[in-house]
Design a protein around this motif. Sequence first.
Motif, mmCIF file in Angstrom:
data_model
loop_
_atom_site.group_PDB
_atom_site.id
_atom_site.type_symbol
_atom_site.label_atom_id
_atom_site.label_comp_id
_atom_site.label_asym_id
_atom_site.label_seq_id
_atom_site.Cartn_x
_atom_site.Cartn_y
_atom_site.Cartn_z
ATOM 1 N N ILE A 128 3.620 -7.724 14.789
ATOM 2 C CA ILE A 128 2.880 -6.721 15.643
ATOM 3 C C ILE A 128 3.670 -5.493 16.316
ATOM 4 O O ILE A 128 3.550 -4.361 16.266
ATOM 5 C CB ILE A 128 2.240 -7.356 16.760
ATOM 6 C CG1 ILE A 128 1.027 -8.397 16.313
ATOM 7 C CG2 ILE A 128 1.492 -6.168 17.560
ATOM 8 C CD1 ILE A 128 0.382 -9.015 17.348
ATOM 9 N N ARG A 129 5.159 -5.994 16.644
ATOM 10 C CA ARG A 129 5.832 -5.193 17.370
ATOM 11 C C ARG A 129 6.587 -4.039 16.225
ATOM 12 O O ARG A 129 7.166 -3.109 16.356
ATOM 13 C CB ARG A 129 7.091 -5.859 17.852
ATOM 14 C CG ARG A 129 6.793 -6.459 19.262
ATOM 15 C CD ARG A 129 6.531 -5.691 20.386
ATOM 16 N NE ARG A 129 5.347 -4.716 20.414
ATOM 17 C CZ ARG A 129 4.050 -5.130 20.445
ATOM 18 N NH1 ARG A 129 3.656 -6.322 20.922
ATOM 19 N NH2 ARG A 129 2.982 -4.275 20.573
ATOM 20 N N CYS A 130 6.443 -4.613 14.899
ATOM 21 C CA CYS A 130 7.057 -3.570 13.682
ATOM 22 C C CYS A 130 6.027 -2.391 13.687
ATOM 23 O O CYS A 130 6.532 -1.406 13.162
ATOM 24 C CB CYS A 130 6.833 -4.323 12.312
ATOM 25 S SG CYS A 130 7.977 -5.655 12.169
ATOM 26 N N ARG A 159 -2.814 -0.168 10.974
ATOM 27 C CA ARG A 159 -2.535 0.745 11.890
ATOM 28 C C ARG A 159 -1.435 1.716 11.663
ATOM 29 O O ARG A 159 -0.756 1.839 10.532
ATOM 30 C CB ARG A 159 -1.787 -0.049 13.004
ATOM 31 C CG ARG A 159 -2.810 -1.142 13.786
ATOM 32 C CD ARG A 159 -2.017 -2.025 14.824
ATOM 33 N NE ARG A 159 -3.063 -2.836 15.501
ATOM 34 C CZ ARG A 159 -2.459 -3.684 16.569
ATOM 35 N NH1 ARG A 159 -1.017 -3.733 16.956
ATOM 36 N NH2 ARG A 159 -3.451 -4.629 16.989
ATOM 37 N N ASP A 160 -1.374 2.592 12.465
ATOM 38 C CA ASP A 160 -0.353 3.821 12.161
ATOM 39 C C ASP A 160 1.086 3.025 12.454
ATOM 40 O O ASP A 160 1.243 2.355 13.142
ATOM 41 C CB ASP A 160 -0.313 5.030 13.370
ATOM 42 C CG ASP A 160 -1.402 5.870 13.086
ATOM 43 O OD1 ASP A 160 -2.252 5.694 12.051
ATOM 44 O OD2 ASP A 160 -1.928 6.307 14.136
ATOM 45 N N ARG A 161 1.882 3.520 11.451
ATOM 46 C CA ARG A 161 3.399 2.931 11.475
ATOM 47 C C ARG A 161 3.428 1.303 10.986
ATOM 48 O O ARG A 161 4.167 0.567 11.229
ATOM 49 C CB ARG A 161 4.216 3.115 12.608
ATOM 50 C CG ARG A 161 4.155 4.332 13.230
ATOM 51 C CD ARG A 161 4.611 4.392 14.642
ATOM 52 N NE ARG A 161 3.743 3.808 15.654
ATOM 53 C CZ ARG A 161 2.953 4.442 16.200
ATOM 54 N NH1 ARG A 161 2.735 5.626 16.005
ATOM 55 N NH2 ARG A 161 1.870 3.850 17.133
ATOM 56 N N GLY A 162 2.225 1.065 10.326
ATOM 57 C CA GLY A 162 2.024 -0.497 9.964
ATOM 58 C C GLY A 162 2.402 -0.818 8.581
ATOM 59 O O GLY A 162 2.159 -1.922 8.070
ATOM 60 N N ALA A 163 2.709 0.275 7.773
ATOM 61 C CA ALA A 163 2.812 0.052 6.446
ATOM 62 C C ALA A 163 4.264 -0.790 5.895
ATOM 63 O O ALA A 163 4.429 -1.233 4.943
ATOM 64 C CB ALA A 163 2.837 1.430 5.690
ATOM 65 N N PHE A 164 5.407 -0.810 7.052
ATOM 66 C CA PHE A 164 6.624 -1.556 6.738
ATOM 67 C C PHE A 164 6.159 -2.955 6.597
ATOM 68 O O PHE A 164 6.940 -3.288 5.540
ATOM 69 C CB PHE A 164 7.484 -1.259 7.923
ATOM 70 C CG PHE A 164 8.765 -2.155 7.950
ATOM 71 C CD1 PHE A 164 9.747 -1.294 7.335
ATOM 72 C CD2 PHE A 164 8.884 -3.106 8.588
ATOM 73 C CE1 PHE A 164 10.923 -2.203 7.208
ATOM 74 C CE2 PHE A 164 9.821 -3.966 8.213
ATOM 75 C CZ PHE A 164 11.016 -3.649 7.762
ATOM 76 N N VAL A 168 3.781 -4.291 5.511
ATOM 77 C CA VAL A 168 2.967 -4.637 4.146
ATOM 78 C C VAL A 168 3.871 -4.379 2.911
ATOM 79 O O VAL A 168 3.992 -5.309 2.084
ATOM 80 C CB VAL A 168 1.893 -3.727 4.011
ATOM 81 C CG1 VAL A 168 1.270 -3.867 2.546
ATOM 82 C CG2 VAL A 168 0.923 -3.813 5.190
ATOM 83 N N ASP A 169 5.019 -3.411 3.102
ATOM 84 C CA ASP A 169 6.043 -3.352 2.086
ATOM 85 C C ASP A 169 6.987 -4.646 2.178
ATOM 86 O O ASP A 169 7.092 -5.320 0.841
ATOM 87 C CB ASP A 169 6.867 -2.139 2.392
ATOM 88 C CG ASP A 169 5.922 -0.824 2.015
ATOM 89 O OD1 ASP A 169 4.867 -0.962 1.518
ATOM 90 O OD2 ASP A 169 6.184 0.369 2.743
ATOM 91 N N VAL A 170 7.343 -5.017 3.193
ATOM 92 C CA VAL A 170 8.214 -6.098 3.306
ATOM 93 C C VAL A 170 7.526 -7.407 2.461
ATOM 94 O O VAL A 170 8.004 -8.325 1.962
ATOM 95 C CB VAL A 170 8.697 -6.385 4.610
ATOM 96 C CG1 VAL A 170 9.594 -7.904 4.677
ATOM 97 C CG2 VAL A 170 9.476 -5.386 4.977
ATOM 98 N N LEU A 171 6.140 -7.637 2.953
ATOM 99 C CA LEU A 171 5.430 -8.742 2.309
ATOM 100 C C LEU A 171 5.466 -8.567 1.071
ATOM 101 O O LEU A 171 5.451 -9.684 0.256
ATOM 102 C CB LEU A 171 4.199 -8.758 3.027
ATOM 103 C CG LEU A 171 2.989 -9.629 2.816
ATOM 104 C CD1 LEU A 171 3.503 -10.917 3.057
ATOM 105 C CD2 LEU A 171 1.706 -9.412 3.074
ATOM 106 N N GLY A 172 5.299 -7.547 0.543
ATOM 107 C CA GLY A 172 5.052 -7.321 -1.076
ATOM 108 C C GLY A 172 6.536 -7.580 -1.784
ATOM 109 O O GLY A 172 6.584 -8.342 -2.665
#
Length: 461
Positions: free
Chosen positions: A91-93, A130-135, A137-141
Amino acid sequence: MRLVGGAPLRGTLDVADPSDWLALDAGVREVAWYRLQSLTEWEHFGSLPADLTQLGESWLALALCHRDGRIRQEAVGRSARYPGLLPLVVIRCADWVGQVRERARQLLREALDVDSARDLAPLILRVGRRDRGAFGVDVLGQVLRQASHEQLVALFADPDRIVRRFAYRLAVEGRLLRPAELSRAAARDEDTVVQDLCATGALTALGEGDAYEDVLPPLLSARHPRTRAAGVTALRRAVWSEQAKLFLSDRSALVRACARYVVRQQGGDPVAWYRERCTALDDLELPPGAVIGLAECGNRADAGLLWPLLAHPTVGVRARAVAGLRALDCVDAKQLQALLDDPGASVVRETAVALLPSAKELPADWLLERTGSERPRHVRVGAFRLLDARGGIVALRAAVGLLEDPDAKLRAWAGESVQRWHPSADVRCRAAEVGELLDRSRHLFSDHVLRRRKWEAGVDS
């Protein structure tokens, strides 16, 4: 409050539910700091204790949600010793403070592996909106692309459709599943996005000489229309176009349209096929899809084939015949009126829809008789639908009469009809009856609105 008292995280919230983590994060800031006096010391918490033994997992979880960004930043740095706090690091990411965000992202990148990624996928994908939440998702992928087929199986069956979509998208992009596996997934999954993704992936991965017999049968037998439609369209590419005729009478309009396309591409004539099927009036095996299919691609002259089907013994055929006449703009109110007493609910429903433009031409008293409690529910619904569309004193009379109907939904619909009713120009001569009907339904209005309705109708209050 329980976390402040030192209660363990696992006993305080459902650590497998992303909603609990998001609720904790929001609640610590939005509720606790304003309403709970026992947390006042956190309001002025300037820094975390230097001795880590003074701050357990529960308090560190609260610090990760603190409204002071400096506290959150320091808490992120100290949370590495507690793997159970990784959801809060996720969440803090997406934190709005840059220093907190960067520190959390570094920790997530170091801590996330395939096993933890599978557990955290639902939360990461929610935070990813969320805003700034794409990071995250990228790491998860990046992590899940390294997973084996066996490790991804759990995500394919995850109850969260967002997780399944993400997992199947990775599988399609990375060619982690064979076309036959994707076609079975498309036929099995309830989510339309997954169905489209897997069906398209399965058909795209096939070459000219590949084994269509392993891929098409699951698609063609799927319960979901979009999946069947994808399989039917692929029949032309597989040189199985003759099988498309089997789907000309499918229950789905989308599948029928795809089947007609394939048949036409091979030089066939779907209209002739439909006409031949609809000519057999005594055919108990006549599929309802063939009846409506004729209306979808025929012309108004084909109404002559549909009228006799109104007496067909199969309910579905009669209902589709009515729908077909409406589609061809060949509705005759006098001939269809009798079908409002049909024992088939779908027939009465289609008939009511077809007669809506002609509602004022139907005998009002005849329709009112069919709203009586002794009639079947579907008959009462169809008659009231037409009376409500008719408007005027007749609509009010029918709606008030149904306020005591044994069916709760019909009573509610009648109440809504009374509440939105307004007098037309022809009701002033029946002011006494309008006043009586409004008085019977006074529980639906405030005193002011009731007086207003009576005044509009010319009722002497």
